[in-house]
Design a protein around this motif. Structure first.
Motif, PDB file in Angstrom:
ATOM      1  N   UNK A   7       0.812  -1.217   0.000  1.00 33.91           N
ATOM      2  CA  UNK A   7       0.000   0.000   0.000  1.00 33.91           C
ATOM      3  C   UNK A   7       0.846   1.267   0.000  1.00 33.91           C
ATOM      4  N   UNK A   8       2.011   1.226   0.649  1.00 41.60           N
ATOM      5  CA  UNK A   8       2.864   2.413   0.731  1.00 41.60           C
ATOM      6  C   UNK A   8       3.584   2.713  -0.577  1.00 41.60           C
ATOM      7  N   UNK A   9       3.625   1.752  -1.488  1.00 37.36           N
ATOM      8  CA  UNK A   9       4.235   1.985  -2.800  1.00 37.36           C
ATOM      9  C   UNK A   9       3.149   2.511  -3.727  1.00 37.36           C
ATOM     10  N   UNK A  10       3.104   3.840  -3.869  1.00 38.23           N
ATOM     11  CA  UNK A  10       2.025   4.458  -4.640  1.00 38.23           C
ATOM     12  C   UNK A  10       2.181   4.177  -6.128  1.00 38.23           C
ATOM     13  N   UNK A  11       1.078   4.071  -6.800  1.00 36.50           N
ATOM     14  CA  UNK A  11       1.092   3.879  -8.249  1.00 36.50           C
ATOM     15  C   UNK A  11       1.531   5.169  -8.928  1.00 36.50           C
ATOM     16  N   UNK A  12       2.011   5.090 -10.170  1.00 32.19           N
ATOM     17  CA  UNK A  12       2.370   6.321 -10.898  1.00 32.19           C
ATOM     18  C   UNK A  12       1.218   7.305 -10.971  1.00 32.19           C
ATOM     19  N   UNK A  13       0.006   6.796 -11.178  1.00 33.95           N
ATOM     20  CA  UNK A  13      -1.162   7.685 -11.262  1.00 33.95           C
ATOM     21  C   UNK A  13      -1.398   8.401  -9.936  1.00 33.95           C
ATOM     22  N   UNK A  58      -6.891   4.243  10.903  1.00 35.69           N
ATOM     23  CA  UNK A  58      -7.584   4.225   9.627  1.00 35.69           C
ATOM     24  C   UNK A  58      -7.105   5.389   8.751  1.00 35.69           C
ATOM     25  N   UNK A  59      -7.196   5.253   7.428  1.00 36.75           N
ATOM     26  CA  UNK A  59      -6.691   6.284   6.515  1.00 36.75           C
ATOM     27  C   UNK A  59      -7.607   7.498   6.434  1.00 36.75           C
ATOM     28  N   UNK A  60      -7.000   8.619   6.032  1.00 37.25           N
ATOM     29  CA  UNK A  60      -7.715   9.857   5.720  1.00 37.25           C
ATOM     30  C   UNK A  60      -7.344  10.238   4.299  1.00 37.25           C
ATOM     31  N   UNK A  61      -8.265  10.720   3.533  1.00 30.31           N
ATOM     32  CA  UNK A  61      -7.966  11.051   2.145  1.00 30.31           C
ATOM     33  C   UNK A  61      -6.986  12.220   2.063  1.00 30.31           C
ATOM     34  N   UNK A  62      -6.175  12.206   1.019  1.00 33.14           N
ATOM     35  CA  UNK A  62      -5.194  13.267   0.815  1.00 33.14           C
ATOM     36  C   UNK A  62      -5.878  14.627   0.683  1.00 33.14           C
TER      37      UNK A  62
END
Length: 476
Positions: A7-13, A58-62
């Motif tokens: 999950x910590x490896x973000x996609x290029x998009x 839990x995550x929070x949106x950017x």
């Protein structure tokens, strides 16, 4: 079963999206900077309490996080990047350096040892050598980038101690003026000296160290069995921008065989200008110099520097060995910065200096510094024409101090009136000034040192000073 979590490896998009969203907020912030208040911390305590939170599971949106930062946290602050920020010592925050930090943090290279990133370590070494050239240091000089002037003063104090004193150093004495930055005394204590070993030397009417009293104090301490070893001169004090007579201090330190350090965190880069070079005469004779690129070169906070006239002294003080650290020869043409300071792990600070200087050359930095010197003189002339306002300290560089002194008000009441005046000026939001105390007198300061500050902002300052003064006096 594969239990890895990517999950910590973000996609290029996702990476592109994050940069685009952050960039849009940054653009809006910078484009509207002039229209923002120079400071707005009225509800700061309440906001800070609201933001206290436990470790999130839990995550929070950017987007939500950007809303929090740019909608609440960032606006509730002293706006140090604002063109009207004239308090303390401004730090400009060149955007070029923000881009440089994005690059350096993204590639995440280690430059503490030259073998790990030879060209990048050379870039940072270039920066140090440029600084040595600016202050007219000899070829054998060198130094390092630090987090700021406080760390540079600490490293300088420890280096002077190791060079001039034995392992039993508690009888060593340090001398600095009663106007010096508090980090000088703090550095001495952190370097292991008792607080009473830091001697506060009186200053003259221009807030410069009295060399005659310094000489007497050194003699008294020698007679008393102490070992005077370090003098810290000011190349631009925080209070008034005063510059000590560095040539006279260098003569005295040569005579007494003492280390001379110049705290030029605020004023050192004015050596780029003709007036500054004259005012700072003798800085090239100092054994070490503190500089703050995040002041005099308008960079973001977190960029300081220490220069040492004999660069080998840094290695003699800090170099140590370990099995996991590559061997390094201090006499080689390559630099291991990890052997020149207390830090092993450190960020790649050199790029945030190198990139803007390479993009523009040094000329626009020099021109900006010349403008700041001129603006301080403009402010001084205008203030002298305001009834009941007196300039307490003329600008030796780009900082000045003044206060209101109407007839019939003295002592504590007059200090309180000046505090009211400072509050009234700052409440208007166009500029932000700061105060200090000089000889028990509360005094208001103007410090001009942002690449965004121009004559129109000094005019705003004078207008707000005049109107605030009139309002206060009319109420009495």
């Amino acid at each position: 079963m594969d239990s890895s979590d990517n999950e910590l490896e973000l996609s290029p998009e996702k990476r592109h999206q994050m940069v685009e969203e952050a960039t849009k907020r940054i653009w809006d912030h910078l484009e509207n900077l002039q229209d923002q208040p120079a400071a707005d911390t009225e509800n700061g305590a309440e906001l800070a309490k609201q933001m206290q939170e436990p470790l999130p599971e839990e995550p929070t949106s950017f987007e939500e996080l950007l809303d929090l930062l740019f909608g609440d946290a960032i606006p509730c602050s002293v706006n140090t990047a604002h063109p009207g920020y004239l308090a303390y010592i401004p730090g400009g925050g060149l955007f070029h350096s923000a881009v440089a930090d994005l690059i350096s943090n993204s590639v995440n290279r280690y430059v503490g040892a030259w073998l790990t990133a030879p060209a990048l370590a050379r870039i940072e070494a270039n920066v140090i050598e440029w600084f040595c050239e600016i202050v007219d240091y000899p070829e054998e000089a060198f130094g390092l980038l630090t987090t700021g002037g406080s760390m540079a003063n600490l490293v300088a104090t420890i280096t002077a101690r190791r060079e001039n004193l034995s392992e039993a150093f508690l009888d060593g004495v340090i001398y600095t003026s009663d106007q010096s930055h508090h980090s000088v005394a703090k550095a001495a204590v952190l370097a292991g000296f008792p607080a009473e070993n830091v001697r506060s030397v009186p200053t003259n009417n221009e807030y410069q160290i009295r060399v005659d009293r310094l000489e007497e104090m050194i003699e008294e301490d020698r007679i008393g069995g102490k070992r005077p070893f370090l003098v810290v001169g000011s190349a631009g004090t925080t209070n008034t921008g005063a510059v000590d007579n560095l040539d006279a201090l260098a003569d005295l330190c040569d005579q007494e065989e003492m280390w001379l350090h110049a705290d030029g965190a605020y004023g050192g880069f004015f050596t780029l200008t003709d007036k500054g070079r004259q005012q700072l005469s003798g800085i090239e004779r100092c054994d070490s110099i503190t500089l703050d690129p995040h002041k005099g070169l308008f960079l973001p906070y977190g960029t300081g520097a220490l220069l040492v006239r004999n660069g080998q002294a840094l290695a003699r003080t800090h170099a140590t060995d370990a099995e996991y650290i590559p061997d390094w020869d201090p006499d080689s043409e390559f630099v291991d910065f990890s052997h020149l300071s207390p830090e092993l792990s450190r960020d790649f600070r050199g790029l945030r200096v190198w990139l803007p200087v390479k993009m523009h050359g040094i000329k626009p930095f020099r021109a900006n510094l010349e403008e700041k010197l001129a603006l301080a003189r403009v402010a001084t002339t205008e203030i002298k024409d305001i009834d009941h306002v007196r300039v307490v300290a003329e600008p030796q560089l780009s900082t000045l101090a003044f206060r209101i002194e109407p007839p019939g008000i003295e002592g504590t009441a007059l200090n309180e009136l000046n505090q009211e005046l400072l509050t009234a000026i700052n409440r208007r939001g166009r500029v932000h000034l700061s105060g200090t105390t000089l000889n028990d007198r509360f005094t208001i300061r103007i410090s001009v040192l942002s690449f965004r500050t121009h004559k129109e902002h000094i005019i705003h300052c004078i207008e707000d000073l005049k109107e605030s003064t009139k309002e206060l006096l009319d109420k009495r």
